[in-house]
Design a protein around this motif. Sequence first.
Motif, PDB file in Angstrom:
ATOM      1  N   MET A 170      -8.800  40.855  25.344  1.00 16.96           N
ATOM      2  CA  MET A 170      -8.006  40.038  24.432  1.00 16.96           C
ATOM      3  C   MET A 170      -7.893  38.598  24.915  1.00 16.96           C
ATOM      4  N   ASN A 171      -7.773  38.392  26.214  1.00 19.52           N
ATOM      5  CA  ASN A 171      -7.713  37.022  26.728  1.00 19.52           C
ATOM      6  C   ASN A 171      -9.021  36.269  26.518  1.00 19.52           C
ATOM      7  N   ARG A 172     -10.107  36.993  26.381  1.00 15.60           N
ATOM      8  CA  ARG A 172     -11.399  36.358  26.148  1.00 15.60           C
ATOM      9  C   ARG A 172     -11.689  36.166  24.656  1.00 15.60           C
ATOM     10  N   ASN A 173     -11.104  37.025  23.802  1.00 14.74           N
ATOM     11  CA  ASN A 173     -11.505  37.045  22.396  1.00 14.74           C
ATOM     12  C   ASN A 173     -10.389  36.733  21.389  1.00 14.74           C
ATOM     13  N   TYR A 174      -9.270  36.223  21.851  1.00 12.77           N
ATOM     14  CA  TYR A 174      -8.137  35.987  20.946  1.00 12.77           C
ATOM     15  C   TYR A 174      -8.425  34.949  19.863  1.00 12.77           C
ATOM     16  N   LYS A 175      -9.429  34.120  20.060  1.00 14.60           N
ATOM     17  CA  LYS A 175      -9.719  33.060  19.084  1.00 14.60           C
ATOM     18  C   LYS A 175     -10.447  33.586  17.840  1.00 14.60           C
ATOM     19  N   PHE A 176     -10.978  34.802  17.911  1.00 13.10           N
ATOM     20  CA  PHE A 176     -11.727  35.329  16.771  1.00 13.10           C
ATOM     21  C   PHE A 176     -10.778  35.803  15.678  1.00 13.10           C
ATOM     22  N   ASN A 177     -11.079  35.414  14.452  1.00 12.05           N
ATOM     23  CA  ASN A 177     -10.241  35.749  13.307  1.00 12.05           C
ATOM     24  C   ASN A 177     -10.701  37.073  12.687  1.00 12.05           C
ATOM     25  N   VAL A 178     -10.293  38.171  13.324  1.00  5.11           N
ATOM     26  CA  VAL A 178     -10.606  39.497  12.802  1.00  5.11           C
ATOM     27  C   VAL A 178      -9.328  40.326  12.787  1.00  5.11           C
ATOM     28  N   SER A 179      -9.365  41.435  12.098  1.00  8.40           N
ATOM     29  CA  SER A 179      -8.182  42.273  11.942  1.00  8.40           C
ATOM     30  C   SER A 179      -7.863  43.019  13.233  1.00  8.40           C
ATOM     31  N   LEU A 180      -6.631  43.525  13.317  1.00  7.29           N
ATOM     32  CA  LEU A 180      -6.246  44.345  14.471  1.00  7.29           C
ATOM     33  C   LEU A 180      -7.079  45.614  14.533  1.00  7.29           C
ATOM     34  N   GLU A 181      -7.479  46.126  13.371  1.00  3.17           N
ATOM     35  CA  GLU A 181      -8.331  47.314  13.341  1.00  3.17           C
ATOM     36  C   GLU A 181      -9.652  47.052  14.052  1.00  3.17           C
ATOM     37  N   ARG A 182     -10.200  45.839  13.860  1.00  5.54           N
ATOM     38  CA  ARG A 182     -11.452  45.479  14.537  1.00  5.54           C
ATOM     39  C   ARG A 182     -11.252  45.375  16.044  1.00  5.54           C
ATOM     40  N   PHE A 183     -10.174  44.706  16.450  1.00  6.47           N
ATOM     41  CA  PHE A 183      -9.883  44.599  17.885  1.00  6.47           C
ATOM     42  C   PHE A 183      -9.729  45.992  18.499  1.00  6.47           C
ATOM     43  N   ALA A 184      -9.017  46.869  17.810  1.00  4.55           N
ATOM     44  CA  ALA A 184      -8.814  48.224  18.319  1.00  4.55           C
ATOM     45  C   ALA A 184     -10.145  48.946  18.485  1.00  4.55           C
ATOM     46  N   TYR A 185     -10.976  48.883  17.469  1.00  5.14           N
ATOM     47  CA  TYR A 185     -12.276  49.564  17.502  1.00  5.14           C
ATOM     48  C   TYR A 185     -13.139  49.054  18.654  1.00  5.14           C
ATOM     49  N   LEU A 186     -13.183  47.741  18.834  1.00  4.03           N
ATOM     50  CA  LEU A 186     -14.033  47.149  19.860  1.00  4.03           C
ATOM     51  C   LEU A 186     -13.543  47.462  21.272  1.00  4.03           C
ATOM     52  N   THR A 187     -12.271  47.797  21.419  1.00  4.58           N
ATOM     53  CA  THR A 187     -11.765  48.164  22.742  1.00  4.58           C
ATOM     54  C   THR A 187     -11.762  49.675  22.948  1.00  4.58           C
ATOM     55  N   GLY A 188     -12.365  50.403  22.002  1.00  2.00           N
ATOM     56  CA  GLY A 188     -12.494  51.849  22.155  1.00  2.00           C
ATOM     57  C   GLY A 188     -11.210  52.616  21.914  1.00  2.00           C
ATOM     58  N   ARG A 189     -10.358  52.125  20.993  1.00  2.00           N
ATOM     59  CA  ARG A 189      -9.066  52.742  20.739  1.00  2.00           C
ATOM     60  C   ARG A 189      -8.813  52.905  19.246  1.00  2.00           C
ATOM     61  N   SER A 190      -7.959  53.857  18.912  1.00  2.00           N
ATOM     62  CA  SER A 190      -7.423  53.911  17.555  1.00  2.00           C
ATOM     63  C   SER A 190      -6.424  52.768  17.429  1.00  2.00           C
ATOM     64  N   LEU A 191      -6.056  52.422  16.203  1.00  2.00           N
ATOM     65  CA  LEU A 191      -5.104  51.327  16.005  1.00  2.00           C
ATOM     66  C   LEU A 191      -3.757  51.660  16.653  1.00  2.00           C
ATOM     67  N   THR A 192      -3.330  52.904  16.532  1.00  2.00           N
ATOM     68  CA  THR A 192      -2.044  53.307  17.113  1.00  2.00           C
ATOM     69  C   THR A 192      -2.047  53.160  18.631  1.00  2.00           C
ATOM     70  N   VAL A 193      -3.099  53.645  19.272  1.00  2.00           N
ATOM     71  CA  VAL A 193      -3.194  53.553  20.737  1.00  2.00           C
ATOM     72  C   VAL A 193      -3.352  52.097  21.166  1.00  2.00           C
ATOM     73  N   PHE A 194      -4.105  51.319  20.386  1.00  2.00           N
ATOM     74  CA  PHE A 194      -4.283  49.900  20.689  1.00  2.00           C
ATOM     75  C   PHE A 194      -2.935  49.182  20.730  1.00  2.00           C
ATOM     76  N   LYS A 195      -2.106  49.392  19.711  1.00  2.00           N
ATOM     77  CA  LYS A 195      -0.800  48.731  19.650  1.00  2.00           C
ATOM     78  C   LYS A 195       0.094  49.178  20.808  1.00  2.00           C
ATOM     79  N   LYS A 196       0.044  50.463  21.111  1.00  2.00           N
ATOM     80  CA  LYS A 196       0.873  51.000  22.197  1.00  2.00           C
ATOM     81  C   LYS A 196       0.441  50.403  23.540  1.00  2.00           C
ATOM     82  N   ASP A 197      -0.871  50.421  23.812  1.00  2.00           N
ATOM     83  CA  ASP A 197      -1.386  49.866  25.063  1.00  2.00           C
ATOM     84  C   ASP A 197      -1.123  48.361  25.146  1.00  2.00           C
TER      85      ASP A 197
END
Length: 259
Positions: A170-197
Amino acid sequence: MKANTITSCYIGPQISPEQFIAEHFFLYLAKGTLQGYDGHKNYTLKSGEYCVVRKNHLARYNKQREDDQFEKIIVIFDEAFLKDFRAKHRISDTRSKSAAAFIKLNRDELIPNFVRSLAPYYNGAGKIDETFSQVKREELLLILLKINPELTGVLFDFGSPQKLNLEEFMNRNYKFNVSLERFAYLTGRSLTVFKKDFEKIFHETPSRWLVQKRLQEAYFQIEKKGKKPSDIYLDLGFEDLSHFSFAFKKQFGVAPSKI
């Protein structure tokens, strides 16, 4: 060709204009310059150069015209096509260790020859008849694998992204304008686990953290580097200048133009 035109020839299914790359594609730049950024490094593609842009990556690119023109050819290698190709040519599954979104390819005369061979098949709208589209895509892929065998590990990796270090990503990619679902997927997580982590690490919700992080970078670039708000808001993940200005003033109590 008329001046002030931007022309494209697309072969394969449509691709989304967002900064998340959902399918692999080959890009040949016929005229102009393209600046790309994938969160790791900057890339420059000039007239006559070409690359493969990898799926499941974040990427942003800016176009610079040459003689008021910008021409490119994009061939999309979607997963369905690649799986059919793999079965037909008996290619084994493999995975590349490279993290780059833009893969510059070895120069070979077969590529410009292939590009020239497309001319009779596409119309002024940049479309190629479906009868020839599949054949030309297969021809190009055979050429690419012949001159760049390492692409096998890139194009035929059908796995999902593996779980990554969330803080580093996230510190490397925060400038990209994509949805939280995309960020979650790219980090190998479901959206729920992504938000929790995320909240465990940053002690903030992802949405709020992203806005604050982008605004802090904006303040730095305006104050320390003398950048204009109109020059940076898109690169920092904001969709329009008015929204950026409103968020900036709310955060810092002053309009970005007054810094």
